[in-house]
Design an enzyme around this catalytic site. Structure first.
Site, PDB file in Angstrom:
ATOM      1  N   HIS A  19       7.226   1.901  -1.009  1.00 61.07           N
ATOM      2  CA  HIS A  19       8.178   1.252  -0.793  1.00 61.07           C
ATOM      3  C   HIS A  19       8.652   0.403  -2.040  1.00 61.07           C
ATOM      4  O   HIS A  19       9.604   0.179  -2.268  1.00 61.07           O
ATOM      5  CB  HIS A  19       8.041   0.449   0.453  1.00 61.07           C
ATOM      6  CG  HIS A  19       9.108  -0.335   0.759  1.00 61.07           C
ATOM      7  ND1 HIS A  19      10.318   0.394   1.332  1.00 61.07           N
ATOM      8  CD2 HIS A  19       9.468  -1.752   0.982  1.00 61.07           C
ATOM      9  CE1 HIS A  19      11.229  -0.672   1.532  1.00 61.07           C
ATOM     10  NE2 HIS A  19      10.631  -1.692   1.358  1.00 61.07           N
ATOM     11  N   ASP A  54       0.626  -1.262   0.035  1.00 63.02           N
ATOM     12  CA  ASP A  54      -0.147  -0.038   0.058  1.00 63.02           C
ATOM     13  C   ASP A  54       1.032   1.314   0.092  1.00 63.02           C
ATOM     14  O   ASP A  54       0.332   2.233  -0.113  1.00 63.02           O
ATOM     15  CB  ASP A  54      -0.781   0.009   1.154  1.00 63.02           C
ATOM     16  CG  ASP A  54      -1.682  -1.191   1.311  1.00 63.02           C
ATOM     17  OD1 ASP A  54      -2.491  -1.392   0.055  1.00 63.02           O
ATOM     18  OD2 ASP A  54      -2.442  -1.453   2.331  1.00 63.02           O
TER      19      ASP A  54
END
Length: 159
Positions: free
Chosen positions: A91, A88
């Site tokens: 990253h 989400d």
């Protein structure tokens, strides 16, 4: 299965040494990738003393390990295996970009091939499908690629 269709048989390579660097993160995916790579190398005629598996914590560390292994001069190819699953946060993008740029840089600057066996997938099922599931084993494909690139490298060195 895989949509990869080789144009020639996997070459029989004599006196080859191959390093496999496996990220421990998502080990339930990367271990089967490393097993697939090992099995492919054995099937191609290498013995288990001709390749060695090294582990690093995650995908970002693959580039460092590959670089250090190249510096030893002991290997004809390095295979990097990892798995980055989209989450989400951004990253995923940073990790994928880092490892891709790092391995690309090593391939441009070094005399031996570094084979990119890092899965960058949207969900865990896509990774499982590519680590011995319905899409084959990308670790095995990376090992075959390493053998093909060693053969190419040796052919070019003869010119």
């Amino acid at each position: 299965m895989s949509n990869h269709v080789p144009t020639s048989p996997v070459p029989c390579i004599k006196n080859a040494r191959i390093a496999i660097v496996m990220a421990e993160w998502n080990g339930h995916i990367t271990v089967p990738l490393a097993e697939g790579a090992s099995e492919a190398l054995l099937k191609a005629g290498l013995d288990d003393e001709q390749f060695e598996i090294f582990t690093v914590p995650g995908a970002v560390e693959l580039t460092f390990a590959a670089s250090k292994l190249i510096e030893t001069g002991a290997f004809d190819a390095v295979i990097v295996l990892g798995c980055v699953i989209k989450g989400d946060t951004p990253h995923f993008d940073y990790v994928c970009s880092s490892v891709t740029q790092g391995i690309t840089s090593l391939n441009a600057d070094c005399d031996i091939p570094v084979i990119f066996g890092v899965l960058t997938v949207l969900d865990e099922q896509q990774a499982l499908d590519r680590a011995g599931g319905s899409m084959g084993n990308k670790g095995a494909e990376a090992a075959e690629t390493a053998l093909r690139m060693i053969a190419l490298n040796r052919k070019i060195d003869e010119i």
